[in-house]
Scaffold this motif. Structure first.
Motif, mmCIF file in Angstrom:
data_model
loop_
_atom_site.group_PDB
_atom_site.id
_atom_site.type_symbol
_atom_site.label_atom_id
_atom_site.label_comp_id
_atom_site.label_asym_id
_atom_site.label_seq_id
_atom_site.Cartn_x
_atom_site.Cartn_y
_atom_site.Cartn_z
ATOM 1 N N GLU A 1 138.838 11.937 38.664
ATOM 2 C CA GLU A 1 138.713 12.902 39.756
ATOM 3 C C GLU A 1 138.334 12.191 41.067
ATOM 4 O O GLU A 1 138.840 12.544 42.138
ATOM 5 C CB GLU A 1 137.638 13.924 39.374
ATOM 6 N N VAL A 2 137.473 11.188 40.961
ATOM 7 C CA VAL A 2 137.101 10.414 42.157
ATOM 8 C C VAL A 2 138.355 9.779 42.772
ATOM 9 O O VAL A 2 138.590 9.868 43.981
ATOM 10 C CB VAL A 2 136.055 9.317 41.813
ATOM 11 N N ALA A 3 139.196 9.166 41.939
ATOM 12 C CA ALA A 3 140.428 8.531 42.443
ATOM 13 C C ALA A 3 141.323 9.563 43.119
ATOM 14 O O ALA A 3 141.872 9.322 44.202
ATOM 15 C CB ALA A 3 141.180 7.860 41.287
ATOM 16 N N ALA A 4 141.449 10.726 42.490
ATOM 17 C CA ALA A 4 142.352 11.760 43.015
ATOM 18 C C ALA A 4 141.921 12.229 44.403
ATOM 19 O O ALA A 4 142.756 12.612 45.215
ATOM 20 C CB ALA A 4 142.412 12.933 42.049
ATOM 21 N N ILE B 1 137.949 0.151 38.539
ATOM 22 C CA ILE B 1 138.355 -1.154 39.086
ATOM 23 C C ILE B 1 139.311 -0.938 40.257
ATOM 24 O O ILE B 1 139.181 -1.556 41.321
ATOM 25 C CB ILE B 1 139.009 -2.017 37.984
ATOM 26 N N ALA B 2 140.276 -0.015 40.077
ATOM 27 C CA ALA B 2 141.240 0.276 41.150
ATOM 28 C C ALA B 2 140.542 0.987 42.319
ATOM 29 O O ALA B 2 140.828 0.705 43.486
ATOM 30 C CB ALA B 2 142.389 1.123 40.614
ATOM 31 N N ILE B 3 139.617 1.883 42.018
ATOM 32 C CA ILE B 3 138.892 2.597 43.083
ATOM 33 C C ILE B 3 138.120 1.592 43.940
ATOM 34 O O ILE B 3 138.179 1.612 45.172
ATOM 35 C CB ILE B 3 137.925 3.647 42.479
ATOM 36 N N LEU C 1 133.230 13.516 45.715
ATOM 37 C CA LEU C 1 134.558 13.149 45.215
ATOM 38 C C LEU C 1 134.841 13.745 43.834
ATOM 39 O O LEU C 1 135.988 13.748 43.392
ATOM 40 C CB LEU C 1 134.693 11.624 45.163
ATOM 41 N N SER C 2 133.803 14.213 43.163
ATOM 42 C CA SER C 2 134.024 14.851 41.858
ATOM 43 C C SER C 2 132.853 15.764 41.551
ATOM 44 O O SER C 2 131.819 15.703 42.208
ATOM 45 C CB SER C 2 134.133 13.795 40.754
ATOM 46 N N ASP D 1 157.791 18.204 50.588
ATOM 47 C CA ASP D 1 156.408 18.623 50.335
ATOM 48 C C ASP D 1 156.239 19.035 48.878
ATOM 49 O O ASP D 1 156.849 20.006 48.425
ATOM 50 C CB ASP D 1 156.054 19.794 51.264
ATOM 51 N N GLY D 2 155.405 18.305 48.153
ATOM 52 C CA GLY D 2 155.138 18.655 46.758
ATOM 53 C C GLY D 2 153.657 18.907 46.543
ATOM 54 O O GLY D 2 153.161 18.750 45.432
ATOM 55 N N GLY D 3 152.936 19.244 47.611
ATOM 56 C CA GLY D 3 151.492 19.473 47.486
ATOM 57 C C GLY D 3 150.738 18.160 47.337
ATOM 58 O O GLY D 3 151.286 17.084 47.598
ATOM 59 N N ALA D 4 149.493 18.260 46.911
ATOM 60 C CA ALA D 4 148.659 17.058 46.773
ATOM 61 C C ALA D 4 149.081 16.273 45.537
ATOM 62 O O ALA D 4 149.430 16.851 44.508
ATOM 63 C CB ALA D 4 147.191 17.452 46.664
ATOM 64 N N THR D 5 149.038 14.942 45.636
ATOM 65 C CA THR D 5 149.414 14.116 44.488
ATOM 66 C C THR D 5 148.274 14.112 43.468
ATOM 67 O O THR D 5 147.115 14.299 43.820
ATOM 68 C CB THR D 5 149.727 12.671 44.911
ATOM 69 N N GLN D 6 148.632 13.874 42.216
ATOM 70 C CA GLN D 6 147.661 14.066 41.145
ATOM 71 C C GLN D 6 146.723 12.863 40.968
ATOM 72 O O GLN D 6 145.509 13.027 40.888
ATOM 73 C CB GLN D 6 148.467 14.298 39.857
ATOM 74 N N ILE D 7 147.270 11.663 40.958
ATOM 75 C CA ILE D 7 146.436 10.491 40.646
ATOM 76 C C ILE D 7 145.667 10.014 41.878
ATOM 77 O O ILE D 7 144.498 9.671 41.799
ATOM 78 C CB ILE D 7 147.302 9.356 40.050
#
Ligand code: TXA
Ligand code: MG
Length: 322
Positions: free
Chosen positions: A273-276, A306-308, A265-266, A163-169
């Motif tokens: 922030e939306v991606a995160a 683009i990725a989102i 999302l942000s 467990d490392g908490g929520a991921t950043q990206i």
């Protein structure tokens, strides 16, 4: 039963024993196993119910591993990309060495490798002394996990969840292929086409959205990353929705219908922030018994947008207009 905790030495011991450990990276949680042990890797495919044609990414913590895992001659551009973007969310696909078992690459001649930047991921790889094969730690086709709880929700046959908490990206790495003399982005991610083209000017976005029989990268499957409830993508939301519909908007500045379940999302439409928050929002709405469907606002297709949009189209695929 899954065990969740923060003991890296225990996690490393499990991996050395050929067991499965989910661990955080800066993108999403991965489901790791010793990449050099075909039996351990087979457990990943079983736990995820992942089809055997979909190859795995190998995670490393030292640059020396490149020479061990890829076959010579190594494309010069590998080192240019590594210098610019590692450790970080870029997976490089290149011809593999004999050390990589066929099961990792689904029988293919190439392997995807990446050095994650998450300190726990690096520490874990270092503690095992092994390259770790790790796909995203979700059931095949479902939402990617950005917390340890997301992993526990979907996967039952994991020996330990670090467990490392929520991921950043919050979305998966960019996958770039260097085979056959040309360079192609197989999956968009946090490292953008524009960033990569500064290093390799002739890089292109793959135009392949092929069928399952001819996949350059199974991440190109049209349907993927899907919640277990219908998702609809909207450039503009309808004027009204019923009480069992959730609205997931980019920011409070979006034009939103009056509704019972709203998720932003942000704060201000910032795409990073939306991606995160993207997968986490879909997980929450998936878990909410008072919600039947989700409407998600599309974002501009620039930089990480683009990725989102790639992830959103795949989540909504069966509900997109023809
Ligand atoms: O951010 C990430 O990349 C996360 C974290 C855990 O590192 N991993 C991840 O793995 O997203 P996975 O397996 O869910 O997605 C990897 C994608 C798949 O679409 C796979 O088909 C593609 O990369 N891929 C892996 N090896 C490949 C290869 N040799 N050739 C083409 N595509 C490959
Ligand atoms: Mg995945």
């Amino acid at each position: 039963m899954n065990k969740t905790g923060t003991n890296i030495n225990y996690a490393a011991q499990c991996l050395r024993e050929g067991k499965l450990v989910a661990f955080p990276t800066e993108t999403v949680y991965g489901l790791g196993a010793n990449a050099l042990d075909p039996i351990a890797v087979a457990k990943i495919f079983a736990a995820k119910k992942r089809p055997s044609f979909d190859p795995l990414i190998v995670h490393i913590a030292h640059l020396d591993e490149i020479e061990r895992l890829l076959t010579n001659p190594i494309d010069e551009r590998v080192f240019q990309l590594v210098k610019a973007f590692w450790p970080g969310p870029l997976t490089i696909v290149h011809k593999k060495s004999d050390l990589i078992p066929d099961i990792v690459t689904s029988g293919g001649l190439t392997v995807g490798i990446r050095m994650p930047s998450h300190p726990l991921a690096l520490e874990l790889i270092e503690a095992t002394g092994l390259p770790l094969a790790a796909p995203s730690a979700n059931s095949f086709g479902q939402l990617s996990p950005t917390t340890a709880a997301h992993v526990a929700k979907q996967l039952k046959d994991v020996d330990f969840i670090l467990d490392g908490g929520a991921t950043q990206i919050g979305i998966e790495s960019t996958v770039i292929s260097l085979q056959d003399g040309y360079v192609e982005i197989l999956r968009p991610g946090a490292i953008t086409l524009q960033q990569i083209s500064k290093i390799i000017p002739d890089v292109q976005m793959s135009s392949e959205y092929s069928n399952e029989n001819d996949l350059k990268s199974p991440g190109l499957l049209k349907s993927h990353y899907s919640p277990r409830k219908p998702v609809y993508l909207h450039a503009v939301f309808p004027e009204s929705v019923d009480d069992r519909t959730a609205v997931i908007a980019s920011s409070p500045f979006s034009k939103i219908p009056s509704c019972k379940h709203i998720h932003y999302l942000s704060k201000d439409g910032n795409l990073i922030e939306v991606a995160a928050n993207l997968f986490s929002a879909m997980h929450q709405m998936e878990e909410n018994d008072a919600v039947d469907i989700m409407l998600i606002e599309s974002v501009p297709e620039i930089s990480i947008g683009i990725a989102i949009m790639d992830r959103l189209r795949k989540a909504a695929f069966q509900y997109l207009p023809d």
